[in-house]
Each structure stands twice: as C-alpha cells, then as structure tokens.
Design an enzyme around this catalytic site. Structure first.
Site, PDB file in Angstrom:
ATOM      1  N   PRO A 152      -4.851  36.663   0.170  1.00 44.00           N
ATOM      2  CA  PRO A 152      -3.058  37.555   0.330  1.00 44.00           C
ATOM      3  C   PRO A 152      -3.340  39.094  -0.466  1.00 44.00           C
ATOM      4  CG  PRO A 152      -3.819  35.583  -0.992  1.00 44.00           C
ATOM      5  CD  PRO A 152      -5.562  35.985  -0.233  1.00 44.00           C
ATOM      6  N   ASP A 166      -6.073  41.342  -4.443  1.00 39.84           N
ATOM      7  CA  ASP A 166      -5.830  39.835  -3.639  1.00 39.84           C
ATOM      8  C   ASP A 166      -5.931  38.905  -4.614  1.00 39.84           C
ATOM      9  OD1 ASP A 166      -7.285  37.260  -3.009  1.00 39.84           O
ATOM     10  OD2 ASP A 166      -9.480  37.965  -3.425  1.00 39.84           O
ATOM     11  N   HIS A 167      -4.189  38.123  -4.362  1.00 37.10           N
ATOM     12  CA  HIS A 167      -3.804  37.616  -5.068  1.00 37.10           C
ATOM     13  C   HIS A 167      -4.447  36.469  -5.925  1.00 37.10           C
ATOM     14  CE1 HIS A 167       0.311  37.548  -7.134  1.00 37.10           C
ATOM     15  NE2 HIS A 167       0.575  38.327  -5.926  1.00 37.10           N
ATOM     16  N   ARG A 168      -5.392  35.728  -5.338  1.00 36.52           N
ATOM     17  CA  ARG A 168      -5.673  35.234  -5.556  1.00 36.52           C
ATOM     18  C   ARG A 168      -6.737  34.843  -6.920  1.00 36.52           C
ATOM     19  NH1 ARG A 168      -9.721  33.234  -1.028  1.00 36.52           N
ATOM     20  NH2 ARG A 168     -10.495  35.685  -1.459  1.00 36.52           N
TER      21      ARG A 168
END
Length: 461
Positions: A250, A432-434
């Site tokens: 994401p 990376d939104h994780r």
C-alpha cells in the site's frame, strides 16, 4: 563415473537464466572451480564454475538458451567414458531446442466439423454432379439461400417471378425494421412472410451480416512493422517485482520542496578542494562529488535520527534495522539495478562517492555480485541528471520506503521581502503504509530538510 551438471541458483531471486556463453568445450579438462560458462540472471551476468573435476564429455544446452533451475546443462566424467545412457535420461534442452512440428489441423467445414482425410483405399466414391441446369447458385447471405430457381412454391421456395409473398402491412413493417424481404421465406403457406416472422428475420439478417462483412485490414507499409524484443531475464524480474510491489504494497506519497542553495555551495567548495588535491581523511579523491552522493549521506544521517523509517515488513513482524544500507538505483541498458552502499551513515562523502561510482560502473557491465544488490534498508532513485523536476518511485520490497529525487532547479525566490535567484530541490518519499505511517514519513522528511538546508550537519553526522 560420469555426472550431470545442473543449472545452479546464482542469485537469490533467480528462477531461470540464459546461458550466454561456454568457456569450455567438449573434451576439455575441467578442474574444481574452473569457469565453465557465463549465465545471464535477473540481476547480472554470473560465472558458472565447476564443483567437480574431470573432462567435459557432453554439452546439453547450447549457448543462448534459456535454462530453468536444476535443468541438466552438461556431463562431466572420465575421458573417453560412454555417456550415451546418462544423456538419454537428461531433461531436453531449453527454449532454443527445436520442437517437432505438430500435425496441421484439418480445415473446418462451414458447419464447424473438420474435413477428414482418407487413404486412397478408403476414399469414398465421387459425387454425381448435377447438370448445369439443376445446380444451385453459390450463396453469400441468408437472403439468397432460401430459394432457388428450380424450386416450386409447394417445396417452400418463392415464386419463379421473384415476387415476395407478403402483405402490404408486412412489407411496410419490414422496411421500418430495416429488413430486406427479397428472397425471404416465411412460415405461411407457400413461404408467405407473416408478421411473426419479422423478428426472426431481423436477428438472422444481423447475424449473417456480422459474419460475412469483412473487417478492413490495414495496408502494410514497408518498414512500418514494430520491432519485437524478447524479454531479458532482468526485464522479466523487473516486471515481476514491480507488479508485485504495486499490487501488494500500500503506497502513499509525501513531497517536499527544499532550499538547496547551501547544498549547491557546499558541493562547489568540496569539488574545488578535491580538484586541488585536498581530499579528506587521507583518501584518494574521486573526480567530483555529486548531489546524489550528498543526499545518500543526508538520508543515512536522517535514518539514524528517525529509525522508524529504516524498517522492513514481514508477515509476522516489523523489522527495524540497526544498520543503514542505502540501495542506489542505477540505470543500465536492460533496465535498473540497485547496488547497496553498506553502512552509509559511517562513511565520508568522498568514500560514498567513490563506492557509488565503482558500483555503478560494474552494474552497467553486469559484473555485480548478488550480495552487492540485496538486503538494502532504504532506497534512493535520482532522475535529476535527466532533467526531471519531481516524480514518485515504486517501493523496492521488502524495504519500507524509497526517496525520489528531482533536479536542483534555479528559480526566483523571495528572501527578505525581495526576489532573488535561488535553488530548489523537490523530493518525494514513497512509503509502505504497513511499515511507515504518515507522521513517521513526515518526521523523516522534516529531518532531511534540516540537513539539506544546513548541509554542514551532513558532514558532521
């Protein structure tokens, strides 16, 4: 005893390789660690060395072939040993091997059934050809094949005069529906077309027209054909990994535009001193320091101050790295490679500059080792040298972020209420939104801004 040599795994992500050249030929003596061949992998051209000694008895895969992992490529054994049995059990060669052509399919009849072929002994007797007066004319559409001159009205044909058997109402309705009744055969007595036949005739006519109307073909112009380039192993890997990145990671993006006047001045001062032979720390200086070298160092320092950005994602946990290893994107003829500058936070600007140039030179020559292109913790991609002001890069998994750097722009800026010439630099952080939240990414860019706008802090760490 003869032994089959199989294609080894020469890089961490290798699934297949192109055996670009053999360095030994059949009958040559082979020792342990002798160079047998060169293999083009998804990362670089790697050396395929022997783990055995003996004589190269048989080459199973010619140069230029695409070979899967574990596929037999050669046979090594004692000189003069018979290897016919062992080569017979080997897997057939790779994609360059010639395949037997498949039998040509029989042409299909209009009804869709293939025309069976028969031997002369079983050939059916020839048909009796009707006299010319009784032959039916060739049909080209549904409106022509419903009746023929020799048919009577009682047998379902239309009258010999060619008159359409239909009421005025049916004719008018057919015209409004765009149906040509000429030659049409209806369900009424003597082939009369009834109102209930019109819907079926319209569908039948549309289907026939769609089938018989030829699609215009473009006129081929000499030299106008496209050039087809087969995918290299590197391009296949790039396509696979970047598609995986955009589909599974994401992405979100944060951009800043910083004052680069201090960075420009510092670079000029360093290059002037280097040109005069005044290197730092007693190191042999490279020709010039680039903006990218300074930004690699600045990012390394910023990552030590915002370690949450120096992280990777795994399905079980987030991995926060204690080392700062910067992957640097390098354009090569076949695509892109990312050699890694290890422990960039502990190296001087001159050391980073020298290392980047040496890695980039070997990357373009396809001579990098797999360990020199893996396990980075953060990436930088710089297109400023190509005149790009700003862009967003695709994350290189499993890294948590990548910084996209544009060119240093000379623009008018407002300083002290007056307009003056200045330098600006745009950068975009893909996260990376994780792994990296918006606030963490913003904190990293804020620290990077302070370092770039006060570049002496980059040198002091």
């Amino acid at each position: 005893m003869a032994k089959i040599l199989e294609m080894p795994k020469l890089s961490p992500t290798m699934e297949e390789g192109v055996l670009s050249s053999w360095h030994k030929k059949e009958g040559d003596a082979v020792g342990v660690d002798d160079l047998l061949a060169e293999v083009e992998t998804d990362k670089a051209t790697m050396e395929f060395r022997s783990f055995d000694k003996g004589t190269l008895l048989k080459i199973l895969v010619p140069a230029g072939s695409s070979v899967k992992l574990g596929q037999p490529v050669a046979v090594v054994g004692a000189s003069g040993e018979d290897v016919s049995a062992i080569t017979a059990t080997a897997t057939p060669t790779a994609s360059t091997a010639s395949a037997q052509p498949a039998p040509a399919a029989a042409p299909a009849q209009p009804g869709g059934s293939p025309i069976a072929t028969a031997s002369p002994a079983t050939m059916p007797p020839p048909e009796t050809i009707a006299p010319p007066a009784q032959r039916r004319p060739a049909t080209t559409n549904v409106l022509e094949r419903t009746s023929f001159p020799g048919e009577s009205i009682e047998n379902g044909g239309r009258p010999p005069t060619g008159r359409v058997v239909a009421s005025p109402y049916v004719r008018k309705t057919a015209r409004e529906m765009g149906i040509d009744l000429q030659g049409a055969r209806g369900s009424g007595p003597g082939g009369r077309v009834l109102p209930t036949d019109l819907d079926g005739l319209r569908a039948q006519t549309s289907t026939e027209l769609a089938r018989t109307t030829a699609t215009p073909q473009p006129i081929a112009v000499p030299g106008d054909q496209p050039e087809v380039r087969p995918l290299s192993q590197m391009r296949k890997a790039i396509a696979r990994r970047l598609t995986e990145s955009k589909q599974t990671v994401p992405h979100f993006y944060l951009s800043i535009d910083v004052d680069a006047a201090g960075l420009v001045k510092l670079r000029e001062q360093i290059n002037q001193e280097l040109a005069e032979g005044c290197g730092t720390n007693g190191e042999s200086p490279p020709t010039k320091i680039s903006f990218n070298d300074l930004l690699i160092k600045a990012c390394a320092v910023a990552l030590t101050r915002v370690p949450e950005c120096n992280a990777s994602f795994s399905p079980e946990a987030l991995i926060f790295h204690k080392r700062v290893d910067i992957s640097v994107a390098v354009a090569v003829p076949d695509g892109l490679l990312t050699p890694v500058v290890r422990s960039a936070d502990r190296k001087s600007i001159v050391a980073i500059a020298r290392e980047v140039r040496e890695l980039a030179s070997r990357a373009r020559a396809r001579k990098l080792k797999p360990e020199e292109m893996s396990d980075g913790t953060f990436s930088i991609s710089n297109l400023g040298m190509f005149g790009i002001d700003q862009f967003a890069a695709v994350i290189n998994p499993p890294e948590g972020a990548i910084l996209a750097v544009g060119q240093v722009r000379e623009v008018p800026v407002i300083s002290g209420g007056t307009i003056a010439a200045g330098h600006r630099l745009a950068m975009t952080l893909s996260c990376d939104h994780r792994v990296v939240d918006g606030a963490v990414g913003a904190a990293f860019l804020a620290e990077l801004r302070r370092l770039v706008e006060h570049p002496l802090r980059v040198l002091t760490g």
